[in-house]
Design a protein around this motif. Sequence first.
Motif, PDB file in Angstrom:
ATOM      1  N   GLN A  24       0.695  -1.216   0.024  1.00  0.00           N
ATOM      2  CA  GLN A  24       0.075  -0.102   0.016  1.00  0.00           C
ATOM      3  C   GLN A  24       0.705   1.448   0.079  1.00  0.00           C
ATOM      4  OE1 GLN A  24      -1.143  -2.338   2.898  1.00  0.00           O
ATOM      5  NE2 GLN A  24      -1.978  -3.267   0.992  1.00  0.00           N
ATOM      6  N   LEU A  25       1.931   1.273  -0.805  1.00  0.00           N
ATOM      7  CA  LEU A  25       2.743   2.337  -1.186  1.00  0.00           C
ATOM      8  C   LEU A  25       1.975   3.271  -2.149  1.00  0.00           C
ATOM      9  CD1 LEU A  25       5.310   4.130  -0.885  1.00  0.00           C
ATOM     10  CD2 LEU A  25       6.376   2.515  -2.429  1.00  0.00           C
ATOM     11  N   ALA A  26       2.203   4.650  -1.650  1.00  0.00           N
ATOM     12  CA  ALA A  26       1.595   5.661  -2.988  1.00  0.00           C
ATOM     13  C   ALA A  26       2.453   6.655  -3.142  1.00  0.00           C
ATOM     14  CB  ALA A  26       0.147   6.112  -2.611  1.00  0.00           C
ATOM     15  N   ALA A  27       3.045   6.910  -4.347  1.00  0.00           N
ATOM     16  CA  ALA A  27       3.786   7.746  -4.389  1.00  0.00           C
ATOM     17  C   ALA A  27       3.741   8.691  -5.836  1.00  0.00           C
ATOM     18  CB  ALA A  27       5.322   7.619  -4.226  1.00  0.00           C
ATOM     19  N   ALA A  28       4.035  10.050  -6.029  1.00  0.00           N
ATOM     20  CA  ALA A  28       3.799  10.448  -7.107  1.00  0.00           C
ATOM     21  C   ALA A  28       5.038  10.190  -8.281  1.00  0.00           C
ATOM     22  CB  ALA A  28       3.639  11.938  -7.064  1.00  0.00           C
ATOM     23  N   GLU A  29       6.197  10.105  -7.262  1.00  0.00           N
ATOM     24  CA  GLU A  29       7.456   9.710  -8.040  1.00  0.00           C
ATOM     25  C   GLU A  29       8.534   8.840  -7.135  1.00  0.00           C
ATOM     26  OE1 GLU A  29      10.667  12.474 -10.599  1.00  0.00           O
ATOM     27  OE2 GLU A  29       9.905  13.268  -8.813  1.00  0.00           O
ATOM     28  N   TRP A  30       9.042   7.909  -7.478  1.00  0.00           N
ATOM     29  CA  TRP A  30       9.970   7.090  -6.952  1.00  0.00           C
ATOM     30  C   TRP A  30      11.303   7.253  -7.793  1.00  0.00           C
ATOM     31  CZ3 TRP A  30       9.052   1.353  -5.373  1.00  0.00           C
ATOM     32  CH2 TRP A  30       9.870   1.041  -4.611  1.00  0.00           C
ATOM     33  N   ILE A  31      12.178   7.915  -7.186  1.00  0.00           N
ATOM     34  CA  ILE A  31      13.616   8.089  -7.784  1.00  0.00           C
ATOM     35  C   ILE A  31      14.537   7.338  -7.037  1.00  0.00           C
ATOM     36  CG2 ILE A  31      15.314   9.613  -8.752  1.00  0.00           C
ATOM     37  CD1 ILE A  31      13.279  11.985  -8.153  1.00  0.00           C
ATOM     38  N   ALA A  32      15.114   6.058  -7.943  1.00  0.00           N
ATOM     39  CA  ALA A  32      15.925   5.134  -7.413  1.00  0.00           C
ATOM     40  C   ALA A  32      16.968   4.678  -8.479  1.00  0.00           C
ATOM     41  CB  ALA A  32      14.967   4.052  -6.872  1.00  0.00           C
ATOM     42  N   PRO A  33      17.998   5.424  -8.866  1.00  0.00           N
ATOM     43  CA  PRO A  33      18.824   4.841 -10.021  1.00  0.00           C
ATOM     44  C   PRO A  33      19.894   4.093  -9.238  1.00  0.00           C
ATOM     45  CG  PRO A  33      19.216   7.205  -9.077  1.00  0.00           C
ATOM     46  CD  PRO A  33      18.059   6.805  -8.615  1.00  0.00           C
ATOM     47  N   GLY A  34      19.774   3.008  -9.800  1.00  0.00           N
ATOM     48  CA  GLY A  34      20.895   1.898  -9.237  1.00  0.00           C
ATOM     49  C   GLY A  34      20.327   1.094  -8.153  1.00  0.00           C
ATOM     50  N   ALA A  35      19.405   1.139  -7.932  1.00  0.00           N
ATOM     51  CA  ALA A  35      18.792   0.555  -6.428  1.00  0.00           C
ATOM     52  C   ALA A  35      18.795  -1.032  -6.628  1.00  0.00           C
ATOM     53  CB  ALA A  35      17.445   0.848  -6.434  1.00  0.00           C
ATOM     54  N   SER A  36      18.882  -1.819  -5.744  1.00  0.00           N
ATOM     55  CA  SER A  36      19.018  -3.271  -5.928  1.00  0.00           C
ATOM     56  C   SER A  36      17.477  -3.579  -4.795  1.00  0.00           C
ATOM     57  CB  SER A  36      20.092  -3.768  -5.157  1.00  0.00           C
ATOM     58  OG  SER A  36      20.159  -5.169  -5.412  1.00  0.00           O
ATOM     59  N   ILE A  37      16.579  -4.553  -5.609  1.00  0.00           N
ATOM     60  CA  ILE A  37      15.427  -4.990  -4.874  1.00  0.00           C
ATOM     61  C   ILE A  37      15.922  -6.568  -5.074  1.00  0.00           C
ATOM     62  CG2 ILE A  37      13.044  -5.074  -5.009  1.00  0.00           C
ATOM     63  CD1 ILE A  37      14.249  -2.108  -5.012  1.00  0.00           C
ATOM     64  N   VAL A  38      15.936  -6.981  -3.710  1.00  0.00           N
ATOM     65  CA  VAL A  38      16.485  -8.564  -3.735  1.00  0.00           C
ATOM     66  C   VAL A  38      15.391  -9.194  -2.671  1.00  0.00           C
ATOM     67  CG1 VAL A  38      18.311  -9.988  -3.059  1.00  0.00           C
ATOM     68  CG2 VAL A  38      18.667  -7.785  -4.013  1.00  0.00           C
ATOM     69  N   SER A  54       1.247   1.874  -6.020  1.00  0.00           N
ATOM     70  CA  SER A  54       0.794   2.837  -6.779  1.00  0.00           C
ATOM     71  C   SER A  54       1.892   3.812  -6.995  1.00  0.00           C
ATOM     72  CB  SER A  54      -0.482   3.561  -6.395  1.00  0.00           C
ATOM     73  OG  SER A  54      -1.049   4.492  -7.468  1.00  0.00           O
ATOM     74  N   VAL A  55       2.539   4.056  -8.215  1.00  0.00           N
ATOM     75  CA  VAL A  55       3.620   5.173  -8.406  1.00  0.00           C
ATOM     76  C   VAL A  55       3.114   5.747  -9.698  1.00  0.00           C
ATOM     77  CG1 VAL A  55       5.918   5.489  -8.714  1.00  0.00           C
ATOM     78  CG2 VAL A  55       5.205   3.714  -7.064  1.00  0.00           C
ATOM     79  N   VAL A  56       3.267   7.137  -9.717  1.00  0.00           N
ATOM     80  CA  VAL A  56       2.876   7.871 -11.292  1.00  0.00           C
ATOM     81  C   VAL A  56       4.324   7.642 -11.820  1.00  0.00           C
ATOM     82  CG1 VAL A  56       2.476   9.849 -11.961  1.00  0.00           C
ATOM     83  CG2 VAL A  56       1.095   9.242 -10.093  1.00  0.00           C
ATOM     84  N   ALA A  57       5.381   7.786 -11.489  1.00  0.00           N
ATOM     85  CA  ALA A  57       6.598   7.623 -12.034  1.00  0.00           C
ATOM     86  C   ALA A  57       7.647   7.191 -11.495  1.00  0.00           C
ATOM     87  CB  ALA A  57       7.160   9.129 -12.670  1.00  0.00           C
ATOM     88  N   LEU A  58       8.428   6.199 -12.018  1.00  0.00           N
ATOM     89  CA  LEU A  58       9.277   5.366 -11.456  1.00  0.00           C
ATOM     90  C   LEU A  58      10.634   5.361 -12.018  1.00  0.00           C
ATOM     91  CD1 LEU A  58      10.748   3.119  -9.342  1.00  0.00           C
ATOM     92  CD2 LEU A  58       9.752   1.427 -10.725  1.00  0.00           C
ATOM     93  N   GLY A  59      11.807   5.893 -11.551  1.00  0.00           N
ATOM     94  CA  GLY A  59      12.887   6.078 -12.308  1.00  0.00           C
ATOM     95  C   GLY A  59      14.121   5.279 -11.621  1.00  0.00           C
ATOM     96  N   GLY A  60      14.475   4.348 -12.402  1.00  0.00           N
ATOM     97  CA  GLY A  60      15.168   3.102 -11.793  1.00  0.00           C
ATOM     98  C   GLY A  60      16.223   2.566 -12.873  1.00  0.00           C
ATOM     99  N   ARG A  61      16.864   3.537 -13.477  1.00  0.00           N
ATOM    100  CA  ARG A  61      17.948   3.300 -14.466  1.00  0.00           C
ATOM    101  C   ARG A  61      19.035   2.379 -13.698  1.00  0.00           C
ATOM    102  NH1 ARG A  61      19.257   8.508 -13.277  1.00  0.00           N
ATOM    103  NH2 ARG A  61      21.461   8.862 -12.788  1.00  0.00           N
ATOM    104  N   GLU A  62      19.626   1.250 -14.458  1.00  0.00           N
ATOM    105  CA  GLU A  62      20.446   0.513 -13.969  1.00  0.00           C
ATOM    106  C   GLU A  62      20.272  -0.038 -12.721  1.00  0.00           C
ATOM    107  OE1 GLU A  62      23.823   2.862 -13.812  1.00  0.00           O
ATOM    108  OE2 GLU A  62      24.052   3.227 -16.037  1.00  0.00           O
TER     109      GLU A  62
END
Length: 227
Positions: free
Chosen positions: A69-83, A91-99
């Motif tokens: 139940q996370l809600a955000a207009a923008e999630w900026i996470a370049p190079g993040a590691s989800i493991v 619910s995220v309008v714009a997710l920025g997760g390059r690399e």
Amino acid sequence: MAESTTRAERTGPAQPRLTAVRLGALVPADPADVADGDADLDDTEVRDLRTDTLVWSGRRRLGSSRVAQLAAAEWIAPGASIVGSVLEEVSVVALGGRESSWRNVEISQSRIGSAELYDSMWRNVRFSHCKLGYLNLRGAKLTDVVFADCVIDELDLGRATVNRVALPGTRIGRLEPAGATLTDVDLRGATLADIGDLAGLRGATVTIDQLLDLAPMLAARIGIRVE
């Protein structure tokens, strides 16, 4: 050789090899730490967080955790590691997760408007019952990935390396595979409204019905008039 060909035709493409995510005891996260920072979040539960912007820096890791139940207009996470993590009803309008890197992750009942995940790495990832607007996976490397019962307005796989990916019950408005390298990509359960570079589908498997649906597009691309 003939026997080998017959066997391959009978079994179809190799299917994704998925391992279920198993979480241990989780500690509730401090919303301020989640929203902004570079400290890793391990064995954490993020629940009912509402915020305008999440800013993750320093290749932050989310490990063995649940986000619900996370809600955000923008999630900026370049190079993040989800493991080894589970994301539910995000619910995220714009997710920025390059690399970024996604390994052993389950994402369900979620909505993402625009996901800029180019040059990312995915292994053992399952999306189920998700709505995705523009999913940019240009130059990404995907291995053992499933999109089940999802809606994707536009899926950009330009120059991506894609291995053992299936899309059962998923509707795609536009698929762009230009320059992609596809191996054991199973499109048989998907509904495809439009495809960019048809040559980029080399290595994918479709049904006869899907091929017939694509026939008018194929004819138009090469200048054949059908009457």
